[in-house]
Scaffold this active site. Structure first.
Site, short mmCIF file in Angstrom:
data_model
loop_
_atom_site.label_atom_id
_atom_site.label_comp_id
_atom_site.label_asym_id
_atom_site.label_seq_id
_atom_site.Cartn_x
_atom_site.Cartn_y
_atom_site.Cartn_z
N GLU A 52 0.87 -1.17 0.00
CA GLU A 52 0.00 0.00 0.00
C GLU A 52 0.90 1.21 0.00
O GLU A 52 1.65 1.42 0.95
CB GLU A 52 -0.83 0.02 1.29
N GLU A 63 -5.14 10.33 9.64
CA GLU A 63 -3.89 9.73 10.09
C GLU A 63 -3.49 10.21 11.47
O GLU A 63 -3.69 11.37 11.81
CB GLU A 63 -2.73 10.06 9.12
#
Lengths: 269, 405
Positions: A52, A63
């Site tokens: 990824e 995040e």
């Protein structure tokens, strides 16, 4: 280019072997643009099944602090969506088999144009995309362009996703489903293994797609536990942290290699 | 009265939060259930007589509404044209329009049973307004503020602390409002079980642009009634500054169906549009996706959000509420700019001619209204939203003047 997508091929193979997938996340350009492709090869050599590749964005809302800093370092080094595609193209010169997924945010794709992006991604050898802030309701157009180019659309499911939405999302999803194991941002603590197991069993009733579990996986033993009822584990923050802490590119490669090898061994036990 | 085929603005956004192609809900799946819960609660309460009565009660007795509609006679004389009326949001408790929204969202928070509220803030006005309602309801309060803004708005930081709030400086990205909003979203997704997120502007994922607009629409409802009382007709033009756009949409929305009323949203021109150092996405940006909605943004060719500049921290934001994006595209509202120097001139002019110290944000609206009035005739009327008072800005202005306060 075969009809079958690399993601599908890899998960079919793993299923046949009775093994779990190890999905590894790094931020494209973190640690220097010139060092990303060697790092991708290192991931594969150490036992990663799927890469990824995080596409850096100025405002990575989902995040935690570790991956935020990875995005900031990558942007400071000149990374962009176009450069990510170029990196995948370079990676493909020496690796025709490992699936690569772009994980990022909607705006860089919107800026490039969804159709242009899907075509460029297919050309570069990308196999799928997970666009964090593009939930099922807003994903229609990009999904179609991706599907036209035989690319997979990865979606997140969470502990709070309702039954109705699980049905809708698994209908749109392809490649695999990414189950977020906890409430919070990437890299957070406090895994609840029992709830992961129950939720995965529940999601199985809706889809035959492979289920990979991410958020909060720190080492081999947590990877092994969370994926016991799923098809694989996704590891990100611990790798991005290793890249950020390393004194240089070879130290980063070495440390990332150690972490991934340990997880591979734990998953194959 | 709307003509057949005309848009009925009261019916927007649609059920999924869209204003034409703008708005929507661009968030991670991790936030969807919290937004669904908020939306369900808001839809069930917004027309509930008890909820409406509680909101009206707080606006009257805690905020101090209605705010006056004041005819600025000397300013009008100087501009030499249309009469300039000021909607005095600066006279609200806490000194700006922001409290209209936080009083409303605090009622929602209370109803939800959550014990903690969080907010993002730029200039600190929304942070203060949130800390204020949290203190009143005995809720724990955390405010995220860009580290750069913490430095330039220290009086508001201290006000929030006095009110019992925890102020968290955000060190990521450009260390300004947009980064504070990212951080507040991250907190919310982690602590959603006990935490209510009070967004301060008409941006963010659905239903925020709608509910923040609805709470601020008290400004326009009052202004509409007061206009009829004071000068016997609707205003010819409305003027308001636009950062995220909450004070502007609050004034504009109740007039949108009155097609004869012209509207002007004034963005921060910074050092001038040509310099690139500004915060005017509607004038010089393009549509994209940020903070949960599709709208006009300031961004580079790679789709990265770029840093903005304005002398006023409250307008220093690279996006804008999605309803404004749509109103621009369909031509219902005209979006213009006033640069830093024009805003500072208007700040000084209003202070000296009317004895009213406006916020630097609101000074952008005053600057444009002065130009606009000069191009109109004396029997016409302009209503300007004086969205906040300027006490918080005296240090900024003093620094520009080279004076240590």
């Amino acid at each position: 280019m075969t009809d079958q997508n690399r993601i599908d091929r890899r998960f079919a193979k793993l299923r046949g072997e009775g093994r779990k997938a190890l999905v590894t996340y790094i931020v494209a350009g973190d640690g220097g643009l010139q060092n990303t492709v060697p790092l991708m090869h290192k991931l594969v050599a150490s036992g990663a099944d799927v890469i990824e590749l995080g596409v850096p964005f100025s405002d990575p809302m989902a995040e935690g602090p570790v991956i935020q800093r990875g995005h900031e370092r990558a942007l400071a080094g000149g990374a962009s969506l176009r450069k990510c595609l170029a990196l995948v193209d370079e990676f493909r010169q020496n690796d025709k088999d490992t699936p690569v997924i772009l994980m990022g945010y909607a705006n860089p794709i919107q800026r490039m144009g969804e159709q242009v992006f899907a075509e460029a991604a297919a050309e570069a050898g990308v196999d799928g995309a997970l666009t964090v802030d593009l939930p099922a309701e807003e994903a229609g157009a990009l999904n179609s362009f991706m599907a036209e180019r035989n690319l997979r659309n990865i979606f997140l499911l969470t502990p709070t996703t309702t039954e109705e939405r699980i049905g809708e999302i698994t209908t749109l999803a392809s490649g695999f489903v990414y189950y977020v194991s906890l409430k919070g941002v990437t890299g957070a603590g406090h895994l609840d293994l029992e709830s992961v197991r129950d939720n995965l069993e529940h999601i199985r009733q809706f889809t035959d797609l492979p289920l990979c579990v991410g958020f909060g996986i720190k080492d081999g033993s947590s990877a092994r536990s969370v994926s016991a009822n799923g098809d694989g584990a996704v590891v990100g923050s611990v790798l991005v942290s290793a890249v950020g802490d390393a004194v240089d590119a070879s130290a980063a490669e070495e440390r990332v290699g150690e972490i991934v090898s340990e997880m591979r061994q734990a998953l194959d036990q | 009265m709307s003509k057949p085929g005309a848009i009925d603005f009261s019916t927007f956004p649609d059920a999924s939060g869209h204003f034409g192609p703008y708005g929507g809900r661009f968030v991670s799946e991790t936030l969807i259930s919290a937004l669904d819960e908020l939306q369900a609660m808001y839809m069930s309460l917004k027309d509930d007589p008890d909820f409406v009565a509680a909101f009206d009660h707080d606006l009257a007795h805690y905020v101090g509404r209605p705010s006056p509609l004041y005819l600025a006679e000397r300013l009008t004389e100087q501009a030499g044209g249309a009469r300039i009326w000021l909607k005095r949001e600066d006279l609200n408790h806490t000194g700006a329009h922001k409290v209209n929204n936080t009083v409303g969202q605090a009622l929602l928070a209370k109803q939800s049973g959550k014990t903690r509220v969080i907010a993002e803030t730029g200039a600190g006005q929304h942070g203060v307004a949130t800390a204020t309602v949290a203190a009143r309801l005995g809720l724990s309060c955390t405010v995220y503020m860009g580290a750069a803004d913490v430095k330039r708005q220290s009086p508001n930081v201290y006000r929030m602390k006095l009110l019992g709030a925890e102020v968290v400086p955000v060190e990521s990205g450009s260390k300004t409002l947009k980064d504070a909003m990212n951080e507040a979203m991250r907190d919310w997704v982690t602590n959603v079980d006990n935490t209510f997120y009070i967004i301060g502007t008409v941006a963010g994922p659905h239903p925020y642009p709608q509910l923040v607009r609805d709470f601020n629409s008290i400004i326009g409802r009052e202004a509409r009634r007061q206009s009829l009382e004071r000068f016997g007709q609707l205003p010819d033009a409305l003027v308001a500054c636009v950062g995220g756009g909450s004070n502007a949409i609050g004034l504009f929305h109740p007039f949108l169906n009155d097609t004869q009323v012209k509207m002007f949203g004034v963005e921060a021109g910074g050092k001038g549009l040509a310099s690139g150092k500004h915060a005017a996405p509607l004038n010089d940006g393009i549509p994209g996706v940020l903070h949960g909605n599709r709208t006009y943004l300031m961004e580079d060719d790679d789709g990265q959000i770029i840093e903005t500049h304005s002398v006023s921290a409250g307008l220093d934001y690279p996006g804008v509420g999605p309803e404004h994006a749509w109103l621009k595209d369909i031509g219902r509202v005209e979006y213009v700019t006033a640069d830093d120097d024009e805003a500072l001139d208007a700040f000084r002019r209003l202070t000296r001619t009317e004895g009213i110290l406006p916020a630097l944000e609101s000074s952008h609206a005053v600057a444009y209204a002065l130009k606009l009035a000069g191009s109109m005739s004396p029997e016409q009327n302009i209503v300007v939203n004086l969205s906040g008072r300027g006490d918080k800005d005296i240090f900024t202005v003093a620094a520009i003047d080279g004076i240590e306060v």
